[in-house]
Scaffold this motif. Structure first.
Motif, mmCIF file in Angstrom:
data_model
loop_
_atom_site.group_PDB
_atom_site.id
_atom_site.type_symbol
_atom_site.label_atom_id
_atom_site.label_comp_id
_atom_site.label_asym_id
_atom_site.label_seq_id
_atom_site.Cartn_x
_atom_site.Cartn_y
_atom_site.Cartn_z
ATOM 1 N N PRO A 157 0.813 -1.218 0.000
ATOM 2 C CA PRO A 157 0.000 0.000 0.000
ATOM 3 C C PRO A 157 0.851 1.275 0.000
ATOM 4 O O PRO A 157 0.530 2.239 -0.696
ATOM 5 C CB PRO A 157 -0.825 -0.106 1.294
ATOM 6 C CG PRO A 157 -0.489 -1.399 1.925
ATOM 7 C CD PRO A 157 0.445 -2.154 1.064
ATOM 8 N N PHE A 158 1.962 1.264 0.754
ATOM 9 C CA PHE A 158 2.799 2.476 0.807
ATOM 10 C C PHE A 158 3.485 2.737 -0.533
ATOM 11 O O PHE A 158 3.563 3.875 -0.988
ATOM 12 C CB PHE A 158 3.833 2.370 1.937
ATOM 13 C CG PHE A 158 3.296 2.834 3.267
ATOM 14 C CD1 PHE A 158 3.424 4.151 3.672
ATOM 15 C CD2 PHE A 158 2.644 1.945 4.115
ATOM 16 C CE1 PHE A 158 2.921 4.584 4.896
ATOM 17 C CE2 PHE A 158 2.139 2.366 5.339
ATOM 18 C CZ PHE A 158 2.281 3.695 5.728
ATOM 19 N N ARG A 159 3.972 1.670 -1.180
ATOM 20 C CA ARG A 159 4.617 1.847 -2.504
ATOM 21 C C ARG A 159 3.626 2.421 -3.517
ATOM 22 O O ARG A 159 4.000 3.162 -4.417
ATOM 23 C CB ARG A 159 5.155 0.511 -3.027
ATOM 24 C CG ARG A 159 6.464 0.086 -2.383
ATOM 25 C CD ARG A 159 7.119 -1.013 -3.217
ATOM 26 N NE ARG A 159 8.123 -1.757 -2.480
ATOM 27 C CZ ARG A 159 9.354 -1.320 -2.192
ATOM 28 N NH1 ARG A 159 9.723 -0.107 -2.566
ATOM 29 N NH2 ARG A 159 10.201 -2.077 -1.536
ATOM 30 N N LEU A 160 2.352 2.053 -3.348
ATOM 31 C CA LEU A 160 1.324 2.541 -4.275
ATOM 32 C C LEU A 160 0.799 3.915 -3.874
ATOM 33 O O LEU A 160 -0.132 4.438 -4.499
ATOM 34 C CB LEU A 160 0.158 1.536 -4.320
ATOM 35 C CG LEU A 160 0.500 0.151 -4.878
ATOM 36 C CD1 LEU A 160 -0.638 -0.825 -4.617
ATOM 37 C CD2 LEU A 160 0.795 0.227 -6.378
ATOM 38 N N GLY A 161 1.378 4.496 -2.820
ATOM 39 C CA GLY A 161 0.916 5.805 -2.354
ATOM 40 C C GLY A 161 -0.391 5.728 -1.592
ATOM 41 O O GLY A 161 -1.101 6.722 -1.437
ATOM 42 N N LEU A 162 -0.753 4.510 -1.126
ATOM 43 C CA LEU A 162 -2.041 4.322 -0.429
ATOM 44 C C LEU A 162 -1.844 4.106 1.070
ATOM 45 O O LEU A 162 -2.767 3.707 1.769
ATOM 46 C CB LEU A 162 -2.775 3.105 -1.013
ATOM 47 C CG LEU A 162 -3.082 3.170 -2.509
ATOM 48 C CD1 LEU A 162 -3.636 1.827 -2.985
ATOM 49 C CD2 LEU A 162 -4.074 4.289 -2.807
ATOM 50 N N GLY A 163 -0.624 4.343 1.546
ATOM 51 C CA GLY A 163 -0.341 4.101 2.961
ATOM 52 C C GLY A 163 -0.751 5.274 3.824
ATOM 53 O O GLY A 163 -0.997 6.373 3.330
ATOM 54 N N GLY A 164 -0.826 5.020 5.120
ATOM 55 C CA GLY A 164 -1.140 6.088 6.058
ATOM 56 C C GLY A 164 -1.214 5.548 7.466
ATOM 57 O O GLY A 164 -1.086 4.345 7.684
ATOM 58 N N PRO A 165 -1.427 6.446 8.429
ATOM 59 C CA PRO A 165 -1.506 5.998 9.819
ATOM 60 C C PRO A 165 -2.731 5.129 10.072
ATOM 61 O O PRO A 165 -3.711 5.194 9.338
ATOM 62 C CB PRO A 165 -1.591 7.311 10.610
ATOM 63 C CG PRO A 165 -2.049 8.330 9.631
ATOM 64 C CD PRO A 165 -1.592 7.890 8.281
ATOM 65 N N LEU A 166 -2.669 4.314 11.127
ATOM 66 C CA LEU A 166 -3.804 3.477 11.533
ATOM 67 C C LEU A 166 -4.600 4.222 12.596
ATOM 68 O O LEU A 166 -4.028 4.707 13.574
ATOM 69 C CB LEU A 166 -3.315 2.149 12.111
ATOM 70 C CG LEU A 166 -2.508 1.246 11.176
ATOM 71 C CD1 LEU A 166 -2.043 0.004 11.916
ATOM 72 C CD2 LEU A 166 -3.322 0.855 9.959
ATOM 73 N N GLY A 167 -5.905 4.325 12.415
ATOM 74 C CA GLY A 167 -6.753 5.027 13.384
ATOM 75 C C GLY A 167 -6.322 6.481 13.514
ATOM 76 O O GLY A 167 -6.065 7.154 12.522
ATOM 77 N N SER A 168 -6.174 6.952 14.756
ATOM 78 C CA SER A 168 -5.812 8.363 14.997
ATOM 79 C C SER A 168 -4.372 8.647 14.595
ATOM 80 O O SER A 168 -4.012 9.788 14.304
ATOM 81 C CB SER A 168 -5.979 8.685 16.483
ATOM 82 O OG SER A 168 -4.967 8.025 17.238
ATOM 83 N N GLY A 169 -3.524 7.612 14.600
ATOM 84 C CA GLY A 169 -2.098 7.805 14.313
ATOM 85 C C GLY A 169 -1.325 8.351 15.496
ATOM 86 O O GLY A 169 -0.107 8.489 15.447
ATOM 87 N N LEU A 170 -2.029 8.671 16.592
ATOM 88 C CA LEU A 170 -1.362 9.270 17.763
ATOM 89 C C LEU A 170 -0.803 8.211 18.710
ATOM 90 O O LEU A 170 -0.011 8.512 19.601
ATOM 91 C CB LEU A 170 -2.350 10.164 18.538
ATOM 92 C CG LEU A 170 -2.946 11.337 17.755
ATOM 93 C CD1 LEU A 170 -4.020 12.030 18.573
ATOM 94 C CD2 LEU A 170 -1.848 12.325 17.361
ATOM 95 N N GLN A 171 -1.240 6.950 18.529
ATOM 96 C CA GLN A 171 -0.828 5.903 19.465
ATOM 97 C C GLN A 171 0.682 5.637 19.356
ATOM 98 O O GLN A 171 1.251 5.680 18.273
ATOM 99 C CB GLN A 171 -1.617 4.608 19.221
ATOM 100 C CG GLN A 171 -1.362 3.888 17.905
ATOM 101 C CD GLN A 171 -2.232 4.401 16.765
ATOM 102 O OE1 GLN A 171 -2.579 5.570 16.705
ATOM 103 N NE2 GLN A 171 -2.552 3.526 15.820
ATOM 104 N N PRO A 172 1.351 5.379 20.511
ATOM 105 C CA PRO A 172 2.775 5.058 20.470
ATOM 106 C C PRO A 172 3.034 3.824 19.614
ATOM 107 O O PRO A 172 2.184 2.934 19.507
ATOM 108 C CB PRO A 172 3.130 4.783 21.938
ATOM 109 C CG PRO A 172 2.052 5.426 22.736
ATOM 110 C CD PRO A 172 0.818 5.364 21.884
#
Length: 289
Positions: free
Chosen positions: A168-183
């Motif tokens: 997904p990241f190579r395809l530009g479709l990546g991102g944080p999971l949920g809020s992204g704030l979790q350690p």
């Protein structure tokens, strides 16, 4: 667990340092003994024993249910019990006994920081799993030096967490999971193998070591997503909503991804281990280069 993701890296490191390595696996063979042989004939003469065995908890192809839970438990606790018994029964016991468990021992929190001395181990399925796993490793009165390495998310080429994220990241479709704030407690595979090797070779190391990088307490899931995207030269714009994570993994396992712990490798650093990849950008550049 010698043929798994971490096991292969550790085997390679130990052999490169002149150690002989024998794997315990389902079938015997060259440089291998079977679990059955171990139960019948006992532990072969050796200086140290390491247990890395464990069914992959985050296997997205396995539905979270009672049967899978039992496999997850027995692949860790029963293998540890079997090895601990073999060590206890050995005429010439090994000098060191290392078990790699997980930071799931500590309660997820956006703010608390945990060292090896922090309490935990009794609030959900995974923390109780780590408690029973570590309890299974105890051998009262044994001359074998016991070390437990509580590992974070292992990052490396050709397996582990990264292998499921790269596409997904190579395809530009990546991102944080949920809020992204979790350690996001993480470690490079070469450092996890390095810590185990250090624990085997250093006569004074015993007790619990946190297997996370020194900069791990400052890493959130969102930071990780940005750094991985940057290492690949891609954007990380698409957060994965929490409900989607729960749908794929089930509520119990989703906690591992949507919540996290700030874990500090205090005893690991005090024991004299020097991290090869203390910071995330260097670790990711090495993996995706």
């Amino acid at each position: 667990g010698g043929t798994g993701f971490v096991g292969r890296a550790l085997t390679q490191l130990l052999r490169s340092r002149g150690h002989e390595v024998t794997h315990v696996s389902r079938q015997g063979g060259k440089d291998r003994i079977s679990w059955e042989e171990l139960s019948h004939s006992g532990l072969p003469l050796c200086d140290a024993v390491v247990n890395l065995a464990g069914e992959n908890v985050l296997n997205p192809f396995r539905r979270w249910g009672d049967a899978f839970c039992r496999e997850v438990i027995s692949s860790r606790v029963e293998t540890t019990k079997t090895l601990a018994k073999a060590i206890a029964d050995a005429e010439q016991p090994p000098r060191a006994w290392v078990v790699v468990t997980g930071v799931g021992y500590y309660r997820p929190s956006p703010t608390a920081e945990y060292t090896e001395d922090s309490p935990g181990g009794d609030f959900d399925f995974f923390s109780r799993l780590v408690s029973s796993w570590e309890a299974a490793a105890l051998i009262p009165g044994s001359p074998a030096r016991g070390v437990v390495v509580r590992s974070g998310v292992v990052l490396g080429r050709g397996g582990g967490a990264i292998s499921q994220m790269l596409w997904p990241f190579r395809l530009g479709l990546g991102g944080p999971l949920g809020s992204g704030l979790q350690p996001f407690p993480w470690i490079h595979i070469r450092d996890l193998a390095g810590i185990v090797c250090h624990a085997l070779e250093s006569e004074c190391v015993q007790g619990v070591l946190n297997g996370v990088s020194p900069s791990s307490p400052a890493t959130s899931n969102g930071t990780f997503a940005q750094e991985l995207a940057a290492a690949l030269g891609r954007p990380a714009l698409l957060p994965v909503p929490a409900w989607a994570v729960r749908t794929v993994f089930g509520a119990e396992r989703a906690i591992m991804l949507l919540e996290g712990q700030r874990v500090v490798p205090k005893h690991t650093l005090e024991s004299g281990y020097h991290f090869i990849f203390p910071d995330l950008s260097g670790a990711l550049k090495d993996i995706v280069a």
